[in-house]
Motif scaffolding. Structure first.
Motif, PDB file in Angstrom:
ATOM      1  N   CYS A  60       0.832  -1.203   0.000  1.00 10.36           N
ATOM      2  CA  CYS A  60       0.000   0.000   0.000  1.00 10.36           C
ATOM      3  C   CYS A  60       0.869   1.257   0.000  1.00 10.36           C
ATOM      4  O   CYS A  60       1.862   1.351   0.717  1.00 10.36           O
ATOM      5  N   GLU A  61       0.464   2.222  -0.835  1.00 12.08           N
ATOM      6  CA  GLU A  61       1.249   3.453  -0.956  1.00 12.08           C
ATOM      7  C   GLU A  61       0.988   4.421   0.190  1.00 12.08           C
ATOM      8  O   GLU A  61       1.789   5.283   0.484  1.00 12.08           O
ATOM      9  N   LYS A  62      -0.188   4.336   0.773  1.00  9.01           N
ATOM     10  CA  LYS A  62      -0.449   5.222   1.915  1.00  9.01           C
ATOM     11  C   LYS A  62      -1.162   4.500   3.040  1.00  9.01           C
ATOM     12  O   LYS A  62      -2.220   4.926   3.480  1.00  9.01           O
ATOM     13  N   CYS A  80      -4.944   1.073   2.635  1.00 10.71           N
ATOM     14  CA  CYS A  80      -5.879   2.188   2.451  1.00 10.71           C
ATOM     15  C   CYS A  80      -7.053   1.809   1.556  1.00 10.71           C
ATOM     16  O   CYS A  80      -8.111   2.413   1.619  1.00 10.71           O
ATOM     17  N   ASN A  81      -6.867   0.806   0.700  1.00 15.27           N
ATOM     18  CA  ASN A  81      -7.901   0.337  -0.228  1.00 15.27           C
ATOM     19  C   ASN A  81      -8.277   1.338  -1.316  1.00 15.27           C
ATOM     20  O   ASN A  81      -9.242   1.125  -2.034  1.00 15.27           O
ATOM     21  N   VAL A  82      -7.543   2.453  -1.425  1.00 18.38           N
ATOM     22  CA  VAL A  82      -7.846   3.404  -2.502  1.00 18.38           C
ATOM     23  C   VAL A  82      -6.650   3.695  -3.415  1.00 18.38           C
ATOM     24  O   VAL A  82      -6.829   4.056  -4.573  1.00 18.38           O
ATOM     25  N   CYS A  83      -5.430   3.515  -2.909  1.00 22.68           N
ATOM     26  CA  CYS A  83      -4.265   3.839  -3.741  1.00 22.68           C
ATOM     27  C   CYS A  83      -4.214   2.901  -4.954  1.00 22.68           C
ATOM     28  O   CYS A  83      -4.928   1.903  -5.010  1.00 22.68           O
ATOM     29  N   CYS A  86      -3.449  -0.799  -3.973  1.00 19.43           N
ATOM     30  CA  CYS A  86      -4.577  -1.485  -3.326  1.00 19.43           C
ATOM     31  C   CYS A  86      -5.687  -1.795  -4.325  1.00 19.43           C
ATOM     32  O   CYS A  86      -6.201  -2.910  -4.373  1.00 19.43           O
TER      33      CYS A  86
END
Ligand SMILES: [Zn+2]
Length: 367
Positions: A60-62, A80-83, A86
């Motif tokens: 994950c990036e963030k 984060c499930n949005v980057c 993810c």
């Protein structure tokens, strides 16, 4: 399918397996993620789901350490499930998450392809995660090829081997992996997840029906979710699912027969108790199964009587069980359980399967 829609995307959404979740999160927080894991346990218990979450967490990036909920804050690092990383993993398009089903890709060539790919760095620059499901199905030569890679994995590679049959994994492989044993989920764990799904989907389903689904899933959450999907499909536009329709769909004996039968025995009403048996027999239900489920019902009444604290854990404070536990004399209940345990054991050898149950009724009502 509900099991895809409600597949957990982060650690805190995982049902059960908290021993695995906590250890993995501890490793993530401490930067001690291993290079080879074995996730072993029955089907439908969350092995590949957790493997994907682990893959997302390390890439994950963030990722955040402070989660939204208290539970997440305690558990630490969450994807984060949005980057980009993810979401590509959730969609199944990530080049850094390679999933292999060893049941269909058993050959040494499949593994060679994989071991070749291990050497190249992760596209996202972090970790390349290889998930090999049903790893015990690999051929011997494929296993050996895999073993070479497991002996000296590059620092960017993480292997997660999943299996339902750990006894078939070579000792040389076992010695190189960190093993996690996934457990069957309890009826209550499955029930609470199914309840949440039903609520979110705006489906009203009777508690007894939902519990029957949880029980029929036999520890595999995915099976429960698939069953619930089928029931919703069968019911069409109806948003109400009765316990009766669950029992019909699962081919189960309607639940009300168990409390009815016990009430008739407790009231020493032999003729009516016997007629319950005949009704079930004429409807084509399996009487051995009835005897087993009846004993389970009577046991719950007894346990509730002996220790009311356990009531919510073993039957969610079922009204009828609560009522029976205060109305029926303990010694009488023990007597009924003993008589029917004996009768059930005798059914297999009886030329007339219903006969031991009929005799048990007469014995229990004292006539
Ligand atoms: Zn992310």
């Amino acid at each position: 399918m509900l099991y895809r829609k409600y597949r957990p995307k982060t650690f805190s959404e995982i049902t059960g397996q908290q021993h695995v979740v906590k250890t993995l999160q501890g490793a993530l927080l401490g930067g001690r993620v291993g290079h080879a894991y074995l996730f072993s346990g029955p089907r439908g218990t969350g092995k590949t789901t957790l493997a994907r979450i682990l893959a997302k967490s390390v890439n994950c990036e963030k990722y955040s350490i402070a989660g939204k909920s208290e539970k997440e804050r305690v558990l630490g690092r969450i994807p984060c499930n949005v980057c980009a990383s993810c979401s590509s993993m959730d969609k199944g398009t990530s080049l850094d998450l390679i999933e292999i089903d060893a049941a269909s890709q058993t050959g040494v060539d499949d593994i060679r392809q994989l071991t070749d790919s291990v050497r190249t760095a992760a596209v996202g620059g972090r970790f390349k995660v290889f998930v090999i499901d049903e790893v015990h199905m690999l051929s011997k030569s494929a296993f050996n090829a895999l073993l070479k890679t497991l002996e000296e994995p590059p620092s960017h590679a993480i292997f997660i081997l999943a299996t339902t049959e750990p006894n078939k994994i070579l000792a040389t492989v076992l010695s190189r992996v960190q093993r996690f044993d996934f457990k069957k989920l309890t009826e209550n764990e499955i029930l609470s997840k199914l309840k949440k799904i039903a609520e979110t989907e705006n489906i009203k389903i009777e508690d007894i029906g939902l519990r029957a689904i949880a029980k029929a899933s036999d520890g595999a959450l995915r099976d429960g979710e698939v069953l619930l999907s089928k029931l919703i499909a069968i019911n069409g536009d109806e948003n109400n699912i009765s316990a009766q329709s669950v029992h019909d769909a699962l081919g189960l004996i309607p639940y009300h027969y168990y409390p009815d039968f016990l009430s008739k025995l407790a009231a020493s009403n032999g003729p009516e108790a016997i007629s319950v048996l005949h009704t079930l027999n004429d409807s084509g239900f399996d009487l051995e199964n009835f005897a087993k489920e009846f004993l389970e019902y009577a046991r719950k009444v007894l346990i509730t009587k002996v220790n009311p604290v356990l009531a919510s854990a073993i039957h969610g404070n079922d009204d009828q069980i609560m009522a029976h536990s205060s109305n029926i004399d303990g010694q009488e209940l023990i007597n009924i359980i003993n008589i029917f345990s004996h009768a059930r054991a005798g059914m297999r050898h009886s030329p007339i399967p219903i006969l031991p149950l009929e005799l048990a009724v007469l014995d229990a009502v004292g006539k």
